[in-house]
Design a protein around this motif. Structure first.
Motif, PDB file in Angstrom:
ATOM      1  N   CYS A 289      -2.126   0.042   9.497  1.00 23.46           N
ATOM      2  CA  CYS A 289      -2.283  -0.645   8.216  1.00 23.46           C
ATOM      3  C   CYS A 289      -2.739  -2.079   8.496  1.00 23.46           C
ATOM      4  O   CYS A 289      -1.965  -2.892   9.017  1.00 23.46           O
TER       5      CYS A 289
ATOM      6  N   PRO B 267      -5.994   4.171   5.494  1.00 21.34           N
ATOM      7  CA  PRO B 267      -6.026   3.880   4.053  1.00 21.34           C
ATOM      8  C   PRO B 267      -4.768   4.370   3.368  1.00 21.34           C
ATOM      9  O   PRO B 267      -4.106   5.306   3.823  1.00 21.34           O
TER      10      PRO B 267
ATOM     11  N   THR C  95      -2.597   6.077   0.056  1.00 25.00           N
ATOM     12  CA  THR C  95      -2.806   7.331  -0.666  1.00 25.00           C
ATOM     13  C   THR C  95      -3.768   7.122  -1.828  1.00 25.00           C
ATOM     14  O   THR C  95      -4.046   5.991  -2.246  1.00 25.00           O
ATOM     15  N   LEU C  96      -4.257   8.227  -2.369  1.00 25.55           N
ATOM     16  CA  LEU C  96      -5.254   8.158  -3.440  1.00 25.55           C
ATOM     17  C   LEU C  96      -4.726   7.471  -4.699  1.00 25.55           C
ATOM     18  O   LEU C  96      -5.436   6.645  -5.292  1.00 25.55           O
TER      19      LEU C  96
ATOM     20  N   LYS D 264      -2.555   5.094  -4.956  1.00 28.43           N
ATOM     21  CA  LYS D 264      -2.500   3.663  -4.676  1.00 28.43           C
ATOM     22  C   LYS D 264      -3.896   3.051  -4.677  1.00 28.43           C
ATOM     23  O   LYS D 264      -4.093   1.930  -5.166  1.00 28.43           O
ATOM     24  N   ARG D 265      -4.870   3.766  -4.139  1.00 32.93           N
ATOM     25  CA  ARG D 265      -6.228   3.236  -4.120  1.00 32.93           C
ATOM     26  C   ARG D 265      -6.782   3.091  -5.533  1.00 32.93           C
ATOM     27  O   ARG D 265      -7.448   2.098  -5.853  1.00 32.93           O
TER      28      ARG D 265
ATOM     29  N   GLY E   8      -5.049   0.180  -7.183  1.00 34.40           N
ATOM     30  CA  GLY E   8      -5.529  -1.067  -6.596  1.00 34.40           C
ATOM     31  C   GLY E   8      -6.877  -1.494  -7.156  1.00 34.40           C
ATOM     32  O   GLY E   8      -7.148  -2.687  -7.295  1.00 34.40           O
ATOM     33  N   LYS E   9      -7.736  -0.521  -7.484  1.00 32.51           N
ATOM     34  CA  LYS E   9      -9.022  -0.869  -8.098  1.00 32.51           C
ATOM     35  C   LYS E   9      -8.873  -1.276  -9.557  1.00 32.51           C
ATOM     36  O   LYS E   9      -9.726  -1.986 -10.096  1.00 32.51           O
TER      37      LYS E   9
ATOM     38  N   GLN F  95      -1.696  -5.889  -5.902  1.00 33.74           N
ATOM     39  CA  GLN F  95      -2.838  -5.277  -5.232  1.00 33.74           C
ATOM     40  C   GLN F  95      -2.618  -5.198  -3.726  1.00 33.74           C
ATOM     41  O   GLN F  95      -2.991  -4.198  -3.080  1.00 33.74           O
TER      42      GLN F  95
ATOM     43  N   GLN G 250      -2.501  -1.722  -1.477  1.00 36.31           N
ATOM     44  CA  GLN G 250      -3.426  -1.502  -0.373  1.00 36.31           C
ATOM     45  C   GLN G 250      -2.722  -1.247   0.953  1.00 36.31           C
ATOM     46  O   GLN G 250      -3.363  -0.785   1.901  1.00 36.31           O
TER      47      GLN G 250
ATOM     48  N   SER H   7      -0.368   0.675   3.545  1.00 38.21           N
ATOM     49  CA  SER H   7       0.114   2.033   3.780  1.00 38.21           C
ATOM     50  C   SER H   7       1.332   2.081   4.684  1.00 38.21           C
ATOM     51  O   SER H   7       2.044   3.090   4.712  1.00 38.21           O
TER      52      SER H   7
END
Length: 222
Positions: free
Chosen positions: A74, A105, A107-108, A110-111, A114-115, A169, A173, A175
């Protein structure tokens, strides 16, 4: 004009006139006497014997030749220093090994969240600045009460929104991973063990993996 002024004016004029004279004057005539031609001996070429030269060949390989270690960590968790230390240790212990550092990266979900955080930040700051024009267009004739409380401390609300959004954020991001892969196979996982591997432990794991792969290769060749 005193002497200093005459010198400052006369020196550039003198240099200019000398340049003009040298420009239009004919080139000097070449000397008529003949130089004696000196006999220059031919260069001596040393013949090399026809024996083949022996070159030292370094056979590529070492203890870790053909082994690839991937340290997936990470990067937002400040794990890069630990990864670099492990990389140097492995390269020193197993010459020829290929150690690759990469970011693990999150997990999905979280991504995706974050966006969405920057969009929320910009939306909240736009409402704080121009809420009186935004709420009527959304169908609210009078803004809600929380808008006036935010509007009373506009700069503090904008700063708080920006800082809180950055903290969230950064959390999304991260992990928390430090995964070790040997030739694509997971051999240690911080997400499962909830701890970092020690240098001795990681060296022992990689040593056993390399030994097992060499035994398998030997059996396959036999």
């Amino acid at each position: 004009m005193d002497r200093v002024q005459l010198l400052l004016v006369g020196l550039p004029l003198f240099l200019f006139c000398s340049d003009v004279i040298n420009l239009f004057s004919p080139p000097p005539s070449k000397p008529t006497h003949h130089r004696h031609q000196q006999h220059i001996p031919p260069p001596i070429i040393k013949e090399t014997p026809d024996f083949p030269t022996q070159t030292q060949q370094t056979f590529g390989g070492g203890v870790g030749f053909g082994t690839t270690i991937n340290l997936s960590f990470c990067s937002s968790c400040s794990y890069r220093g630990t990864a670099v230390t492990m990389k140097k240790m492995l390269e020193t212990s197993f010459p020829g090994i290929d150690v690759i550092l990469s970011n693990h990266p999150p997990t999905l979900p979280k991504r995706l969240l974050g966006k969405a955080i920057p969009v929320v930040q910009v939306g909240v700051m736009a409402i704080i600045v121009a809420g009186e024009q935004i709420f009527p267009r959304l169908g609210f004739m009078t803004p809600p009460a929380w808008y006036f409380s935010l509007r009373s401390n506009r700069f503090g609300a904008i700063a708080s929104t920006w800082l809180f959004g950055n903290v969230v954020q950064n959390f999304l991001q991260s992990s928390g991973a430090f995964e070790v892969y040997h030739n694509g196979e997971l051999v240690f996982s911080k997400l499962k063990e909830h701890r970092f591997p020690s240098e001795f432990e990681l060296r022992d794991i990689i040593s056993r993996r390399i030994g097992n792969s060499r035994v398998v290769d030997g059996l396959g060749g036999f």
